[in-house]
Design a protein around this motif. Structure first.
Motif, PDB file in Angstrom:
ATOM      1  N   ILE A   1     -25.202  10.629 -26.580  1.00 55.82           N
ATOM      2  CA  ILE A   1     -25.900   9.352 -26.622  1.00 55.82           C
ATOM      3  C   ILE A   1     -25.891   8.816 -28.050  1.00 55.82           C
ATOM      4  N   ASN A   2     -26.051   7.518 -28.154  1.00 59.50           N
ATOM      5  CA  ASN A   2     -25.904   6.853 -29.431  1.00 59.50           C
ATOM      6  C   ASN A   2     -27.207   6.130 -29.754  1.00 59.50           C
ATOM      7  N   VAL A   3     -27.995   6.733 -30.624  1.00 58.50           N
ATOM      8  CA  VAL A   3     -29.317   6.216 -30.943  1.00 58.50           C
ATOM      9  C   VAL A   3     -29.254   5.580 -32.329  1.00 58.50           C
TER      10      VAL A   3
ATOM     11  N   VAL B   1     -15.824  -8.384 -38.283  1.00 59.21           N
ATOM     12  CA  VAL B   1     -14.976  -7.324 -37.742  1.00 59.21           C
ATOM     13  C   VAL B   1     -15.872  -6.275 -37.065  1.00 59.21           C
ATOM     14  N   ASP B   2     -15.746  -6.194 -35.745  1.00 60.19           N
ATOM     15  CA  ASP B   2     -16.474  -5.193 -34.948  1.00 60.19           C
ATOM     16  C   ASP B   2     -15.536  -3.997 -34.850  1.00 60.19           C
ATOM     17  N   THR B   3     -15.839  -2.962 -35.621  1.00 66.40           N
ATOM     18  CA  THR B   3     -14.879  -1.872 -35.813  1.00 66.40           C
ATOM     19  C   THR B   3     -15.225  -0.661 -34.957  1.00 66.40           C
ATOM     20  N   TRP B   4     -14.323  -0.290 -34.077  1.00 69.95           N
ATOM     21  CA  TRP B   4     -14.520   0.931 -33.275  1.00 69.95           C
ATOM     22  C   TRP B   4     -13.759   2.096 -33.900  1.00 69.95           C
ATOM     23  N   TRP B   5     -14.472   3.186 -34.088  1.00 69.99           N
ATOM     24  CA  TRP B   5     -13.840   4.428 -34.526  1.00 69.99           C
ATOM     25  C   TRP B   5     -14.840   5.556 -34.397  1.00 69.99           C
ATOM     26  N   GLN B   6     -14.517   6.730 -34.889  1.00 63.81           N
ATOM     27  CA  GLN B   6     -15.360   7.921 -34.699  1.00 63.81           C
ATOM     28  C   GLN B   6     -15.261   8.842 -35.908  1.00 63.81           C
ATOM     29  N   THR B   7     -16.216   9.759 -36.013  1.00 66.83           N
ATOM     30  CA  THR B   7     -16.144  10.785 -37.045  1.00 66.83           C
ATOM     31  C   THR B   7     -14.751  11.436 -37.014  1.00 66.83           C
TER      32      THR B   7
ATOM     33  N   GLY C   1     -18.839   2.363 -23.894  1.00 69.98           N
ATOM     34  CA  GLY C   1     -19.821   3.430 -24.151  1.00 69.98           C
ATOM     35  C   GLY C   1     -19.276   4.789 -23.759  1.00 69.98           C
ATOM     36  N   ARG C   2     -20.051   5.816 -24.074  1.00 70.30           N
ATOM     37  CA  ARG C   2     -19.586   7.192 -23.893  1.00 70.30           C
ATOM     38  C   ARG C   2     -19.459   7.562 -22.419  1.00 70.30           C
ATOM     39  N   ILE C   3     -18.496   8.404 -22.147  1.00 65.31           N
ATOM     40  CA  ILE C   3     -18.310   8.904 -20.790  1.00 65.31           C
ATOM     41  C   ILE C   3     -18.817  10.336 -20.672  1.00 65.31           C
TER      42      ILE C   3
ATOM     43  N   TYR D   1     -20.274  17.466 -39.857  1.00 64.55           N
ATOM     44  CA  TYR D   1     -20.758  17.961 -38.566  1.00 64.55           C
ATOM     45  C   TYR D   1     -21.208  16.815 -37.683  1.00 64.55           C
ATOM     46  N   THR D   2     -20.794  16.872 -36.422  1.00 65.18           N
ATOM     47  CA  THR D   2     -21.197  15.836 -35.489  1.00 65.18           C
ATOM     48  C   THR D   2     -21.447  16.455 -34.127  1.00 65.18           C
ATOM     49  N   SER D   3     -22.212  15.739 -33.300  1.00 64.09           N
ATOM     50  CA  SER D   3     -22.571  16.268 -31.991  1.00 64.09           C
ATOM     51  C   SER D   3     -21.471  16.013 -30.979  1.00 64.09           C
TER      52      SER D   3
ATOM     53  N   TRP E   1     -22.966  10.083 -43.162  1.00 64.78           N
ATOM     54  CA  TRP E   1     -22.208   9.816 -41.935  1.00 64.78           C
ATOM     55  C   TRP E   1     -20.766   9.515 -42.312  1.00 64.78           C
ATOM     56  N   ILE E   2     -19.892   9.510 -41.310  1.00 67.42           N
ATOM     57  CA  ILE E   2     -18.471   9.264 -41.602  1.00 67.42           C
ATOM     58  C   ILE E   2     -18.262   7.867 -42.196  1.00 67.42           C
ATOM     59  N   THR E   3     -19.060   6.893 -41.771  1.00 68.08           N
ATOM     60  CA  THR E   3     -18.889   5.544 -42.324  1.00 68.08           C
ATOM     61  C   THR E   3     -19.091   5.563 -43.831  1.00 68.08           C
TER      62      THR E   3
ATOM     63  N   GLY F   1     -13.489   9.959 -25.612  1.00 69.75           N
ATOM     64  CA  GLY F   1     -14.839  10.174 -25.083  1.00 69.75           C
ATOM     65  C   GLY F   1     -15.568   8.874 -24.785  1.00 69.75           C
ATOM     66  N   ASP F   2     -14.881   7.749 -24.953  1.00 63.01           N
ATOM     67  CA  ASP F   2     -15.462   6.445 -24.629  1.00 63.01           C
ATOM     68  C   ASP F   2     -14.742   5.846 -23.429  1.00 63.01           C
ATOM     69  N   GLY F   3     -15.506   5.075 -22.657  1.00 63.44           N
ATOM     70  CA  GLY F   3     -14.881   4.244 -21.648  1.00 63.44           C
ATOM     71  C   GLY F   3     -14.532   2.906 -22.285  1.00 63.44           C
TER      72      GLY F   3
ATOM     73  N   VAL G   1     -20.395  -1.579 -37.120  1.00 61.37           N
ATOM     74  CA  VAL G   1     -19.854  -0.274 -36.733  1.00 61.37           C
ATOM     75  C   VAL G   1     -20.923   0.611 -36.112  1.00 61.37           C
ATOM     76  N   GLY G   2     -20.495   1.516 -35.265  1.00 61.36           N
ATOM     77  CA  GLY G   2     -21.360   2.610 -34.834  1.00 61.36           C
ATOM     78  C   GLY G   2     -21.760   2.591 -33.384  1.00 61.36           C
ATOM     79  N   GLU G   3     -21.798   1.419 -32.797  1.00 55.62           N
ATOM     80  CA  GLU G   3     -22.242   1.296 -31.406  1.00 55.62           C
ATOM     81  C   GLU G   3     -21.818  -0.082 -30.929  1.00 55.62           C
ATOM     82  N   PRO G   4     -21.852  -0.279 -29.628  1.00 57.06           N
ATOM     83  CA  PRO G   4     -21.507  -1.614 -29.135  1.00 57.06           C
ATOM     84  C   PRO G   4     -22.508  -2.628 -29.678  1.00 57.06           C
TER      85      PRO G   4
HETATM   86  C1  WT7 Z   1     -19.012   6.808 -31.289  1.00 56.58           C
HETATM   87  C2  WT7 Z   1     -18.604   7.570 -32.524  1.00 56.58           C
HETATM   88  C3  WT7 Z   1     -17.516   5.359 -36.521  1.00 56.58           C
HETATM   89  C4  WT7 Z   1     -18.614   5.450 -37.398  1.00 56.58           C
HETATM   90  C5  WT7 Z   1     -19.966   5.572 -36.830  1.00 56.58           C
HETATM   91  C6  WT7 Z   1     -20.129   6.329 -35.549  1.00 56.58           C
HETATM   92  C7  WT7 Z   1     -19.489   4.583 -30.776  1.00 56.58           C
HETATM   93  C8  WT7 Z   1     -18.573   3.417 -32.811  1.00 56.58           C
HETATM   94  C9  WT7 Z   1     -18.319   1.387 -32.088  1.00 56.58           C
HETATM   95  C10 WT7 Z   1     -18.071  -0.008 -31.829  1.00 56.58           C
HETATM   96  C11 WT7 Z   1     -18.755   0.354 -29.615  1.00 56.58           C
HETATM   97  C12 WT7 Z   1     -18.804   2.180 -31.024  1.00 56.58           C
HETATM   98  C13 WT7 Z   1     -18.495   5.134 -29.779  1.00 56.58           C
HETATM   99  C14 WT7 Z   1     -17.839   6.274 -30.526  1.00 56.58           C
HETATM  100  N1  WT7 Z   1     -18.955   3.441 -31.524  1.00 56.58           N
HETATM  101  N2  WT7 Z   1     -18.195   2.193 -33.178  1.00 56.58           N
HETATM  102  N3  WT7 Z   1     -17.626  -0.837 -32.776  1.00 56.58           N
HETATM  103  N4  WT7 Z   1     -18.305  -0.462 -30.581  1.00 56.58           N
HETATM  104  N5  WT7 Z   1     -19.024   1.669 -29.803  1.00 56.58           N
HETATM  105  O1  WT7 Z   1     -19.373   7.509 -35.555  1.00 56.58           O
HETATM  106  O2  WT7 Z   1     -21.090   9.188 -34.882  1.00 56.58           O
HETATM  107  O3  WT7 Z   1     -18.631   9.676 -34.681  1.00 56.58           O
HETATM  108  O4  WT7 Z   1     -19.759   8.050 -33.137  1.00 56.58           O
HETATM  109  O5  WT7 Z   1     -19.767   5.660 -31.678  1.00 56.58           O
HETATM  110  O6  WT7 Z   1     -19.165   5.592 -28.650  1.00 56.58           O
HETATM  111  O7  WT7 Z   1     -17.273   7.252 -29.685  1.00 56.58           O
HETATM  112  P1  WT7 Z   1     -19.726   8.683 -34.598  1.00 56.58           P
END
Ligand code: WT7
Length: 652
Positions: A526-528, A414-420, A520-522, A267-269, A313-315, A505-507, A390-393
């Protein structure tokens, strides 16, 4: 919307992988990456089909990717398998049988090490236990556990019998558990009496009881005894793990699963409504997490790999459990806080277990920086060879600190971008290939056709911000939102329905070298501290409190957390607006959702800044929260006097 995406990029430092790293890496050159990437995009059938040949299948696929029912992808359509045979059984026929699969360390200092053979045995026993409790293929099992070995074992035991696991992070409150249990119609919950955090115990069973005592959906609650926290056991429903876990090992045969069968829900928001149960399938997820782990973490048999994420979490799913096990890696799993008993706990773990690959979140790195270098310098962490985030900028300052102080200016980051939803890493450096730039996730992984587009779906020029989309299906992609195909289509695929693009959902912005920076998100997510929250969800939580008439929640820049939470509240007549009332509201949110959702700021307001058409001007609220003067056009605001009052009171 894309016009709003501001781009300020001054970062031009580049860091090349060392010769020493390149020499031993799985992928050693840009040429090799380019050729593989090209093949993965042009001939995905060939690219992923070749990779999939190396797994154990009960029946091979008819088609590598069947996209006929887009956006529901059928990867390895027609195949049959069980992912745990690939995580465990497959390795037992090799030298990995006696290799350490898991090195677990509890917060109080207790440890457990399991070889692949031993982990296999424990998973088989747990699978037999679940079967004995009546769990069948396709049933949903909710797991709410601290970071103990039983967490990994439960996840794998579910997969072994074909039950769909739904892990809930141990920081969530009873309200969140109840929502998820109901949505998934989960008759079985696995929890613990409690867990350890910062030297104290946290009563998990009590939190679970507050949720499941309110529903008759849950028939069985299995309780791991971990922290000797007082709790109640409801007869006929609650049983101890130790009382039903078989004493003897059994070779529990893995259930035959179709490639599309759901493996788990997480489950994710989202930007609207209640959290959604992101659904992942079996075969595609397996191939995706395996391949990303192998190449992005350059995984070798000699590595000791530590991902600090919670399995909730997905990670944790993809890079603490499945990805590394599929690669036969040695995994470090740590139960507790990074600052217990002292601020050097993580470096102590790295030194003790000779960790070679370390994957953590920017928010943790910022905390380490604040705590000071002396805690790092006490330890020999020279075993490290590769770092990830991972997880945020990640802000360039934190990146540089990580590079110099933890990576000894030698380890690639490795700065890894991905999502749940994406299930696996999508945009990332390859450690033996990519020259990295602080704060930049760089280039797409194999099979990921990422583009940055405008409102109409046309690619924007380099250097201009836009919406990040993925134009082709990828193996580990989500296949549904549990029980809600319409919402799945609406949320991710409706914006560019004509083109069939996935909306992340990201710019993002791409530079002339093809490097992608995430902006960041469009949406209203929010990412806390790397945890994803929806402002709408927080607002509806607040208005559920009797004192609150109206609420608006925004994120604002926060030194440690990345984003902090600011809530603007109008109270109902007759209610007070004191500092104590702020504390009450903060506690209320923490109780309804979880402690990590506790607002940093509460502002009482007479009115919220709205346009004449009734839309809340969140931009203005963000600026007030960040302590900045309100700038820009305010001519459309309805009640400027109330806004001025709000801004003035926030400053004192
Ligand atoms: C959102 C996804 C992927 C596992 C943890 C978070 C942000 C994630 C990065 C990064 C900048 C990032 C995005 C994305 N995000 N990784 N390397 N650089 N932003 O998973 O809870 O599904 O969140 O986290 O905004 O959309 P999540």
């Amino acid at each position: 919307m894309s016009n709003d995406i501001e781009v300020t990029m001054q970062e031009d430092r580049l860091f090349e992988p060392t010769f020493e790293f390149i020499e031993q890496a799985h992928i050693k050159s840009k040429g090799q990456y380019d050729a593989m990437y090209m093949e993965s995009i042009r001939s995905p059938e060939k690219f992923w089909g070749d990779i999939a040949e190396d797994f154990t299948w009960k029946k091979k696929w008819d088609q590598v990717i069947n996209w006929d029912d887009a956006p529901v992808a059928k990867w390895f359509d027609g195949a049959e398998l069980n992912i745990t045979e690939n995580c465990l059984d497959r390795h037992l026929e090799t030298e990995r049988r006696t290799k350490k699969a898991l090195i677990w360390e509890g917060e109080p200092g207790d440890t457990l090490e399991l070889t692949y053979e031993q982990l296999h045995d424990r998973v088989c026993r747990a699978a037999a236990m679940l079967r004995e409790q009546g769990v069948k293929k396709g049933d949903r099992v909710t797991i709410y556990l601290p970071m103990v070995p039983e967490l990994m074992i439960s996840v794998l035991a579910c997969a072994r019998i074909g039950a769909i696991h739904s892990v809930i992070f141990g920081g969530f409150s009873s309200g969140a558990i109840l929502d998820r249990v109901k949505d998934a119609e989960s008759a079985v919950v696995i929890t613990a009496d409690g867990g350890w955090r910062r030297g104290k115990t946290l009563g998990l069973k009590k939190i679970v009881d507050d949720a499941i005592n309110q529903t008759d959906i849950v028939k069985t609650c299995i309780v791991v005894q971990r922290a000797e926290v007082d709790h109640e056991m409801k007869s006929g429903r609650d049983i101890y793990w130790n009382d039903i876990y078989p004493a003897e090992g059994t070779a529990f045969e893995a259930e035959t699963m179709k490639s599309q069968d759901p493996l788990f829900l997480l489950y994710t928001s989202g930007s609207t409504g209640k959290p959604k149960g992101v659904q992942h399938s079996t075969a595609g997820y397996m191939v995706g997490t395996h391949t990303t782990t192998k190449y992005i973490f350059d995984m070798k048999d000699s590595d000791v790999y530590w991902c600090t994420a919670d399995v909730g979490w997905i990670t944790g799913h993809s890079y603490l459990v499945y990805g590394p096990l599929l690669n036969g890696a040695t995994i470090v799993m740590y139960e507790g806080a990074p600052n217990f008993p002292d601020f050097d706990r993580f470096w102590d773990v790295i030194e003790k277990h000779k960790v070679t690959i370390f994957y953590t979140a920017p928010t943790a790195i910022r905390a380490f920086m604040k705590w000071g270098n002396e805690h790092v310098e006490k330890h020999d962490i020279s075993s490290l060879r590769l770092l990830g985030t991972v997880g945020e900028p990640i802000n360039p300052e934190a990146w540089m600190w990580y590079h110099e102080k933890i990576g000894a200016s030698r380890c690639p980051i490795v700065d890894t971008w991905w999502q749940t939803e994406t299930g696996a890493i999508m945009i990332t450096p390859l450690p033996g290939v990519t020259s990295t730039r602080p704060g930049c996730a760089t280039t797409p992984f194999f099979g990921v056709d990422a583009a940055i587009v405008d409102e109409k779906g046309n690619e924007v020029p380099d250097g201009k911000g836009g919406l990040l989309v993925i134009r082709k299906p990828w193996p580990s992609m989500l296949t549904n939102i549990w029980g809600d195909l319409d919402r799945f289509k609406e949320v991710y695929w409706s914006r560019f329905a004509e083109q069939g693009y996935y909306l992340a959902g990201d710019g993002a912005v791409k530079d002339k070298n093809g490097y992608i920076t995430i902006l960041g998100r469009i949406d209203d997510v929010i990412n806390v501290s790397g945890h994803r929250l929806s402002t709408m969800e927080l607002e509806s939580c607040l208005v559920a409190h009797p004192s609150v008439a109206e609420a608006a929640v925004v994120g604002f820049e926060h030194d440690l957390k990345g984003e902090g939470i600011a809530a603007y509240v109008i109270v109902n007549n007759g209610f007070t607006q004191s500092e104590d009332d702020k504390v009450i509201l903060k506690k209320f949110i923490a109780g309804e959702i979880g402690a990590f959702a506790r607002p940093d700021q509460i502002h009482f307001a007479d009115a919220l800044p709205k346009t004449r058409s009734g839309k809340i001007m969140r931009r203005v609220l963000k600026e007030i929260a960040a302590g900045r003067d309100i700038e820009g056009d305010l001519s459309t605001i309805e009640d400027i006097a109330a806004l001025k009052k709000l801004a003035a009171s926030a400053k004192v």
